[in-house]
Structures are given as C-alpha cells and as structure tokens.
Design a protein around this motif. Structure first.
Motif, PDB file in Angstrom:
ATOM      1  N   LEU A  93       0.798  -1.223   0.000  1.00  0.00           N
ATOM      2  CA  LEU A  93       0.000   0.000   0.000  1.00  0.00           C
ATOM      3  C   LEU A  93       0.834   1.277   0.000  1.00  0.00           C
ATOM      4  CD1 LEU A  93      -2.788  -1.046   2.545  1.00  0.00           C
ATOM      5  CD2 LEU A  93      -2.846  -1.138   0.039  1.00  0.00           C
ATOM      6  N   PHE A  94       2.131   1.143   0.191  1.00  0.00           N
ATOM      7  CA  PHE A  94       2.981   2.338   0.150  1.00  0.00           C
ATOM      8  C   PHE A  94       4.040   2.214  -0.938  1.00  0.00           C
ATOM      9  CE2 PHE A  94       6.329   5.222   1.960  1.00  0.00           C
ATOM     10  CZ  PHE A  94       5.613   6.388   1.773  1.00  0.00           C
ATOM     11  N   PHE A  95       4.957   1.247  -0.818  1.00  0.00           N
ATOM     12  CA  PHE A  95       6.042   1.145  -1.793  1.00  0.00           C
ATOM     13  C   PHE A  95       5.509   0.853  -3.196  1.00  0.00           C
ATOM     14  CE2 PHE A  95       8.556  -0.675   2.011  1.00  0.00           C
ATOM     15  CZ  PHE A  95       8.706   0.594   2.538  1.00  0.00           C
ATOM     16  N   LEU A  96       4.691  -0.190  -3.328  1.00  0.00           N
ATOM     17  CA  LEU A  96       4.186  -0.550  -4.649  1.00  0.00           C
ATOM     18  C   LEU A  96       3.145   0.447  -5.156  1.00  0.00           C
ATOM     19  CD1 LEU A  96       3.820  -4.442  -4.524  1.00  0.00           C
ATOM     20  CD2 LEU A  96       5.296  -3.111  -6.037  1.00  0.00           C
ATOM     21  N   TYR A  97       2.251   0.859  -4.271  1.00  0.00           N
ATOM     22  CA  TYR A  97       1.182   1.780  -4.677  1.00  0.00           C
ATOM     23  C   TYR A  97       1.750   3.138  -5.078  1.00  0.00           C
ATOM     24  CZ  TYR A  97      -3.049   4.626  -4.368  1.00  0.00           C
ATOM     25  OH  TYR A  97      -4.069   5.487  -4.640  1.00  0.00           O
ATOM     26  N   ALA A  98       2.588   3.710  -4.218  1.00  0.00           N
ATOM     27  CA  ALA A  98       3.175   5.016  -4.543  1.00  0.00           C
ATOM     28  C   ALA A  98       4.150   4.901  -5.708  1.00  0.00           C
ATOM     29  CB  ALA A  98       3.878   5.591  -3.317  1.00  0.00           C
ATOM     30  N   GLY A  99       4.864   3.778  -5.792  1.00  0.00           N
ATOM     31  CA  GLY A  99       5.782   3.588  -6.910  1.00  0.00           C
ATOM     32  C   GLY A  99       5.060   3.509  -8.242  1.00  0.00           C
ATOM     33  N   SER A 100       3.964   2.753  -8.282  1.00  0.00           N
ATOM     34  CA  SER A 100       3.182   2.673  -9.523  1.00  0.00           C
ATOM     35  C   SER A 100       2.516   4.007  -9.838  1.00  0.00           C
ATOM     36  CB  SER A 100       2.141   1.561  -9.420  1.00  0.00           C
ATOM     37  OG  SER A 100       1.288   1.760  -8.309  1.00  0.00           O
ATOM     38  N   GLY A 101       2.131   4.759  -8.788  1.00  0.00           N
ATOM     39  CA  GLY A 101       1.602   6.103  -9.001  1.00  0.00           C
ATOM     40  C   GLY A 101       2.639   7.015  -9.629  1.00  0.00           C
ATOM     41  N   ALA A 102       3.905   6.886  -9.186  1.00  0.00           N
ATOM     42  CA  ALA A 102       4.986   7.682  -9.777  1.00  0.00           C
ATOM     43  C   ALA A 102       5.199   7.298 -11.244  1.00  0.00           C
ATOM     44  CB  ALA A 102       6.274   7.494  -8.983  1.00  0.00           C
ATOM     45  N   VAL A 103       5.073   6.014 -11.555  1.00  0.00           N
ATOM     46  CA  VAL A 103       5.175   5.574 -12.950  1.00  0.00           C
ATOM     47  C   VAL A 103       4.072   6.213 -13.784  1.00  0.00           C
ATOM     48  CG1 VAL A 103       5.034   3.588 -14.514  1.00  0.00           C
ATOM     49  CG2 VAL A 103       6.283   3.392 -12.346  1.00  0.00           C
ATOM     50  N   ARG A 104       2.866   6.228 -13.243  1.00  0.00           N
ATOM     51  CA  ARG A 104       1.722   6.817 -13.946  1.00  0.00           C
ATOM     52  C   ARG A 104       1.933   8.316 -14.165  1.00  0.00           C
ATOM     53  NH1 ARG A 104      -2.863   4.725 -16.667  1.00  0.00           N
ATOM     54  NH2 ARG A 104      -4.646   6.099 -16.398  1.00  0.00           N
ATOM     55  N   GLU A 105       2.395   9.024 -13.133  1.00  0.00           N
ATOM     56  CA  GLU A 105       2.633  10.464 -13.255  1.00  0.00           C
ATOM     57  C   GLU A 105       3.736  10.744 -14.262  1.00  0.00           C
ATOM     58  OE1 GLU A 105       3.225  12.162  -9.295  1.00  0.00           O
ATOM     59  OE2 GLU A 105       1.942  10.564  -8.524  1.00  0.00           O
ATOM     60  N   PHE A 106       4.800   9.946 -14.218  1.00  0.00           N
ATOM     61  CA  PHE A 106       5.904  10.077 -15.169  1.00  0.00           C
ATOM     62  C   PHE A 106       5.382   9.973 -16.605  1.00  0.00           C
ATOM     63  CE2 PHE A 106       9.119   8.108 -17.841  1.00  0.00           C
ATOM     64  CZ  PHE A 106      10.279   8.800 -17.550  1.00  0.00           C
ATOM     65  N   SER A 107       4.567   8.949 -16.856  1.00  0.00           N
ATOM     66  CA  SER A 107       4.043   8.718 -18.204  1.00  0.00           C
ATOM     67  C   SER A 107       3.075   9.815 -18.624  1.00  0.00           C
ATOM     68  CB  SER A 107       3.353   7.353 -18.253  1.00  0.00           C
ATOM     69  OG  SER A 107       4.229   6.327 -17.838  1.00  0.00           O
ATOM     70  N   TYR A 108       2.210  10.249 -17.692  1.00  0.00           N
ATOM     71  CA  TYR A 108       1.254  11.311 -17.999  1.00  0.00           C
ATOM     72  C   TYR A 108       1.964  12.594 -18.429  1.00  0.00           C
ATOM     73  CZ  TYR A 108      -3.513   9.786 -16.838  1.00  0.00           C
ATOM     74  OH  TYR A 108      -4.750   9.202 -16.854  1.00  0.00           O
ATOM     75  N   PHE A 109       3.011  12.952 -17.708  1.00  0.00           N
ATOM     76  CA  PHE A 109       3.713  14.200 -18.026  1.00  0.00           C
ATOM     77  C   PHE A 109       4.329  14.136 -19.418  1.00  0.00           C
ATOM     78  CE2 PHE A 109       7.682  16.652 -18.125  1.00  0.00           C
ATOM     79  CZ  PHE A 109       7.181  17.918 -17.903  1.00  0.00           C
ATOM     80  N   LEU A 110       5.015  13.045 -19.730  1.00  0.00           N
ATOM     81  CA  LEU A 110       5.662  12.947 -21.039  1.00  0.00           C
ATOM     82  C   LEU A 110       4.642  12.909 -22.172  1.00  0.00           C
ATOM     83  CD1 LEU A 110       8.594  10.475 -20.282  1.00  0.00           C
ATOM     84  CD2 LEU A 110       8.655  12.963 -20.445  1.00  0.00           C
ATOM     85  N   VAL A 111       3.516  12.245 -21.950  1.00  0.00           N
ATOM     86  CA  VAL A 111       2.468  12.230 -22.959  1.00  0.00           C
ATOM     87  C   VAL A 111       1.860  13.619 -23.121  1.00  0.00           C
ATOM     88  CG1 VAL A 111       0.152  11.374 -23.466  1.00  0.00           C
ATOM     89  CG2 VAL A 111       1.917   9.784 -22.732  1.00  0.00           C
ATOM     90  N   SER A 112       1.681  14.338 -22.010  1.00  0.00           N
ATOM     91  CA  SER A 112       1.024  15.654 -22.050  1.00  0.00           C
ATOM     92  C   SER A 112       1.871  16.707 -22.754  1.00  0.00           C
ATOM     93  CB  SER A 112       0.704  16.121 -20.622  1.00  0.00           C
ATOM     94  OG  SER A 112      -0.170  15.220 -19.989  1.00  0.00           O
ATOM     95  N   VAL A 113       3.189  16.709 -22.486  1.00  0.00           N
ATOM     96  CA  VAL A 113       4.013  17.814 -22.974  1.00  0.00           C
ATOM     97  C   VAL A 113       4.884  17.459 -24.170  1.00  0.00           C
ATOM     98  CG1 VAL A 113       4.078  18.794 -20.658  1.00  0.00           C
ATOM     99  CG2 VAL A 113       5.972  17.371 -21.415  1.00  0.00           C
ATOM    100  N   LEU A 114       5.082  16.159 -24.452  1.00  0.00           N
ATOM    101  CA  LEU A 114       6.009  15.791 -25.513  1.00  0.00           C
ATOM    102  C   LEU A 114       5.388  14.949 -26.618  1.00  0.00           C
ATOM    103  CD1 LEU A 114       9.341  14.934 -23.642  1.00  0.00           C
ATOM    104  CD2 LEU A 114       8.796  16.982 -24.942  1.00  0.00           C
ATOM    105  N   MET A 115       4.778  13.840 -26.252  1.00  0.00           N
ATOM    106  CA  MET A 115       4.330  12.874 -27.254  1.00  0.00           C
ATOM    107  C   MET A 115       2.887  12.460 -26.992  1.00  0.00           C
ATOM    108  SD  MET A 115       7.738  10.469 -27.409  1.00  0.00           S
ATOM    109  CE  MET A 115       9.372  11.195 -27.586  1.00  0.00           C
ATOM    110  N   PRO A 116       1.932  13.303 -27.329  1.00  0.00           N
ATOM    111  CA  PRO A 116       0.526  13.014 -27.012  1.00  0.00           C
ATOM    112  C   PRO A 116      -0.036  11.795 -27.735  1.00  0.00           C
ATOM    113  CG  PRO A 116       0.719  14.963 -28.401  1.00  0.00           C
ATOM    114  CD  PRO A 116       2.098  14.621 -27.957  1.00  0.00           C
ATOM    115  N   GLU A 117       0.582  11.367 -28.825  1.00  0.00           N
ATOM    116  CA  GLU A 117       0.076  10.216 -29.576  1.00  0.00           C
ATOM    117  C   GLU A 117       0.678   8.894 -29.122  1.00  0.00           C
ATOM    118  OE1 GLU A 117      -2.376  10.598 -31.681  1.00  0.00           O
ATOM    119  OE2 GLU A 117      -2.328  12.761 -31.326  1.00  0.00           O
ATOM    120  N   THR A 118       1.663   8.952 -28.215  1.00  0.00           N
ATOM    121  CA  THR A 118       2.332   7.736 -27.765  1.00  0.00           C
ATOM    122  C   THR A 118       1.552   7.097 -26.613  1.00  0.00           C
ATOM    123  OG1 THR A 118       4.466   8.702 -28.361  1.00  0.00           O
ATOM    124  CG2 THR A 118       4.503   6.783 -26.911  1.00  0.00           C
TER     125      THR A 118
END
Length: 374
Positions: A93-118
């Motif tokens: 509930l902390f390491f895996l949950y927050a870690g996967s949340g960080a993965v999601r945020e990482f991907s969202y940012f790159l899709v939003s500002v760099l590669m919206p079609e990826t």
C-alpha cells in the motif's frame, strides 16, 4: 544483510532529494496555490516543519534498532504476526502503490508535454526497465545513477534565477487574502505528503556507512527539498499570479517556457523534461528497491534479485489502472485520496505507533545500552 553495499551520507541526501522533488516540483505549486492563493509559500514552510518532524520520528525509530530496516524491526516491536502485517502493508500500500503512481505520473507528463500520440504504457515499461537494472545491481548503483540528477537540479536552479526579470512582487499581496491560518494549514497537507516520503529512509539507514549520521541526512534532505519547493511556488506566483498558477497542471513548466533573454536564450523547458526523466527514474527506483528489499525480508529470502522482475511487472500493471483515465482525474485522486491516506497512515501513523510501542515495551533499548557499554 540482503544488501551488501554501503552508501555515504551525501549519496543518501541526493537520493532523498530525487525521491521527493521530481513529482512534487511539478504538481505541488498548482495544488497549493489553488487553496492558499498567494499565501502558498507559507503553506510550504508549514509543510517543511511537518516534514522535519516526520524525519525526526523515522530516524529516532530506526536508531533504536541498529542494522535493521523498517520491515525487520516492525516484527521486533509488534511481534511476528502483527509485524508482518505492517511490513506487507508498507510493501503493497505504500512502496508498490506510490511507486506505480509515480510511474503513472511520469508517463502522464511525457504524454502531455512531448508525445501526445504515444501510448502511456510505452513510457511506463521504459522507465521501469531502466529502474529495474539499477535496483537489481544494488543500492550503490542506484546512487551512482542518481548523480546524473544532481547537476540537472543545479541547472534548474540557474534557470529559476533567469526568470527573475519577469517577477512581480505585488502578486504576493495581500497576505492572508484567502483567510487567516486555515487555508494555509489545509494547503500544507499535500506538500507534507511529498516531504513525508522521507520515511523510505527507514529502509536505507542500515546501509549508510555512518548510520549515526542518519538524523543529519534526514533533516538536510527535507530542508533542501522544502526550500526548493518553496522557491518553485514563489516563482510561479511572482510570475503568473495565483489565478493562472492554480489553473495550470504544471506551472513550473510554463514558468520556464516563457524565459527569453535577448531573443537568444529561450526554449529552456527541455531542462524540466530532463529533470523529470532522470528524477522520475530515480524516484521510481527508490520505491522499487524498497518493495523488493522489504518483500525479501518479509519472506525470509537470502537474495532480493529474483523479485525484481515480478515486482516490475506489478508496477507497470498497477500504473495502467491507477488514477482514472486522464490527468485531471489523476490530480484529483492524488490530492483528495492518496495524500491524506499516505500521510496519516504510513508517514505519521504507523511510525508513531511503532515508536510508541517500542518505548512502552522497552524494545531496542537493551541492544543500544550494550553497544554503548562496549
């Protein structure tokens, strides 16, 4: 010990900065300013004080059990059954949950500002793969990779300084316009959660080459992170004012985009992207490392490396289904669900419970006394 490597205090401080700053510096300004308006910098100062208190709590608990991580001394304090429940709660509930949340945020940012079609899963798999390589090779390799992040952080500070020409001090007035202390205190909760991620240091203290310096490491990590977050919020308010800042997803990205000096030095937002990519990999790597190390300790394994691949698959899978279908849902979920849950349960509640029970039952005291007598 499952981990044979040792790291220096400065490496641990740098690792904690990479853990806290990458997601916080992009998300926190909009979240805090939307509640506290131009007083958001006061919320950051309040959050820094709470972060320092969490750092003191975590280190005080760890120093009662030298050579043991959070997942190990939880059983010493609460007994085998309850200790494993606490350990598994942190892992899932902390390491895996927050870690996967960080993965999601990482991907969202790159899709939003760099590669919206990826597809976001492309970024998720890529970042977890790089983090997995560092985690499998141990804490020392993760710290060496993290040194790439530090010069970029210094470059980001220089870029912040270049934006001073566009600042308007009047944007900070009037003070307490949104109300007296209540809006400031309420808005300090979100950044407190990010600064409270210093609790992961409890998984790393046994591997410091000088564990007695853990308190200095924790305090400096929170203080430096708090200062940089406060500066980022002030930058956004002074340049855009509270209205624009609160309406943008990533105000700091927009702050740097408008920098233009002599029509020559401009388009510096690539600095933020590099900061996000390198810092995001390290942040995910720290949660990843804590998850595999804690799992191996909980299961009584002699080596955590066989767990790297399955935990990586879990991180990518969880990231795909977290936080709704768009970035607005993600930010809403983080602020209204993840922040209070993580802060109250895993960053304050359980460490405070463990320390209280350890004090009442005298756990860890005897070992410490014997060590001093020796």
């Amino acid at each position: 010990m499952l981990e044979q490597g040792k790291i220096e205090g400065r490496q641990a401080i740098a690792l904690m900065l990479s853990l806290i700053l990458p997601t916080a510096i992009l998300v926190v300004p909009a979240v805090v300013v939307s509640g506290a308006r131009q007083d958001a910098w006061l919320s950051l100062l309040t959050a820094t004080l709470l972060g320092l208190a969490i750092a003191w709590l975590v280190v005080s608990l760890s120093q009662r059990f030298p050579g043991k991580t959070l997942c190990e001394y939880a059983e010493d304090v609460l007994g085998k059954v309850l200790g494993k429940i606490v350990c598994l709660s942190y892992i899932w509930l902390f390491f895996l949950y927050a870690g996967s949340g960080a993965v999601r945020e990482f991907s969202y940012f790159l899709v939003s500002v760099l590669m919206p079609e990826t597809p976001m899963v492309v970024f998720s798999i890529s970042v977890v793969t790089v983090a997995a390589y560092a985690v499998r090779n141990g804490l020392e390799v993760l710290c060496r990779f993290n040194w790439l992040f530090i010069p970029v952080t210094g470059l980001l500070v220089i870029v912040f300084m270049l934006s001073t020409l566009d600042m308007q001090p009047a944007n900070l007035l009037p003070v307490f316009d949104a109300g007296f202390l209540l809006p400031v205190l309420k808005s300090s909760v979100a950044p407190s959660m990010w600064l409270g991620e210093i609790v992961l240091l409890a998984m790393l203290i046994p591997y410091l080459n000088k564990p007695q310096g853990a308190r200095r490491v924790a305090m400096l990590s929170v203080l430096l992170s708090g200062v940089l977050l406060t500066v980022s919020v002030l930058e956004a308010i002074l340049i855009f004012g509270p209205n624009y800042t609160s309406n943008w997803m990533f105000p700091i990205y927009n702050v740097i985009r408008i920098i233009s000096i002599a029509n020559f030095l401009e388009r510096l937002e690539s600095v933020v992207v590099v900061f996000w990519v390198l810092g995001g990999i390290v942040k995910i790597g720290v949660f990843y490392y804590a998850a595999v190390l804690g799992s191996a300790q909980c299961l009584g394994l002699r080596d955590y490396r066989p767990l790297v691949l399955p935990v990586g698959v879990l991180l990518v899978t969880f990231a795909k289904f977290l936080h709704g279908q768009n970035i607005t849902d993600m930010l809403y979920y983080i602020v209204h669900v993840q922040v209070p849950f993580m802060l109250l349960v895993f960053e304050v509640g359980l460490p405070l419970l463990l320390l209280s029970v350890a004090l009442v039952r005298g756990k860890g005291r005897r070992y410490k006394a014997n060590k001093n007598n020796a």
